[in-house]
Design a protein around this motif. Structure first.
Motif, mmCIF file in Angstrom:
data_model
loop_
_atom_site.group_PDB
_atom_site.id
_atom_site.type_symbol
_atom_site.label_atom_id
_atom_site.label_comp_id
_atom_site.label_asym_id
_atom_site.label_seq_id
_atom_site.Cartn_x
_atom_site.Cartn_y
_atom_site.Cartn_z
ATOM 1 N N ARG A 112 27.089 4.883 27.071
ATOM 2 C CA ARG A 112 28.411 5.462 26.797
ATOM 3 C C ARG A 112 28.376 6.990 26.718
ATOM 4 N NH1 ARG A 112 32.760 3.209 24.915
ATOM 5 N NH2 ARG A 112 33.569 5.183 25.704
ATOM 6 N N GLU A 117 34.676 3.763 28.935
ATOM 7 C CA GLU A 117 34.794 2.317 28.729
ATOM 8 C C GLU A 117 34.950 1.546 30.036
ATOM 9 O OE1 GLU A 117 37.998 1.682 25.964
ATOM 10 O OE2 GLU A 117 36.684 1.992 24.238
ATOM 11 N N TYR A 120 31.741 1.523 31.874
ATOM 12 C CA TYR A 120 30.795 0.620 31.224
ATOM 13 C C TYR A 120 31.041 -0.815 31.677
ATOM 14 C CZ TYR A 120 28.117 -1.815 27.641
ATOM 15 O OH TYR A 120 27.227 -2.637 27.000
#
Length: 147
Positions: A112, A117, A120
């Motif tokens: 991260r 996000e 990811y």
């Protein structure tokens, strides 16, 4: 050595579903070399010779150095990978060998630090897709040059 079954002929709908997942990752915005390194590292862990051969050649065709391919299995021991690449390789290893330790919080934090996000999740999807391809390759007995 003999190919057990041609999955794309035995079950074209299942093969198409895998290709659709592959296209999702390709269109996600994930860097192409990063995706190929994910594919190669997971394939090394899973022992899929067909995929190791394919993704090594794909990386070479993209201009990647032989040293970075040869040293991939020992990426922790060499400084030739960036911090972001190292985070991705570590995530690839943990997510591929999920039953051993899951994905620890510190691994998540390192990834991260370089990826948001959405990225990811894209990385997790990419790792999941190559792990599925590896299982198809190993389970059907695929090897370099089998087609």
């Amino acid at each position: 050595m003999e190919l057990r079954i041609k999955s794309q002929q035995a079950n074209p709908e299942a093969y198409k579903a895998m290709l659709d997942l592959e296209q999702f990752i390709v269109k996600s915005g994930l860097d192409k070399k990063t995706y190929e390194f994910i594919k190669l590292r997971a394939s090394q862990i899973n022992g899929c010779s067909y995929c190791i051969d394919m993704h090594s050649k794909d990386l070479l065709a993209m201009g990647e150095s032989v040293d970075r391919l040869l040293l991939l299995s020992a990426w922790r021991e060499t400084p030739i990978y960036s911090d972001a690449e190292r985070a991705v390789l570590e995530l690839t290893e943990y997510a591929t060998k999920l039953s051993e330790a899951g994905v620890p919080d510190d691994v998540y934090a390192r990834v991260r630090a370089h990826f948001d996000e959405k990225q990811y999740v894209d990385l997790l999807m990419a790792i999941s897709v190559i792990n599925a391809w590896n299982r198809i390759g190993v389970g059907t007995g695929m090897f370099p040059g089998c087609f």
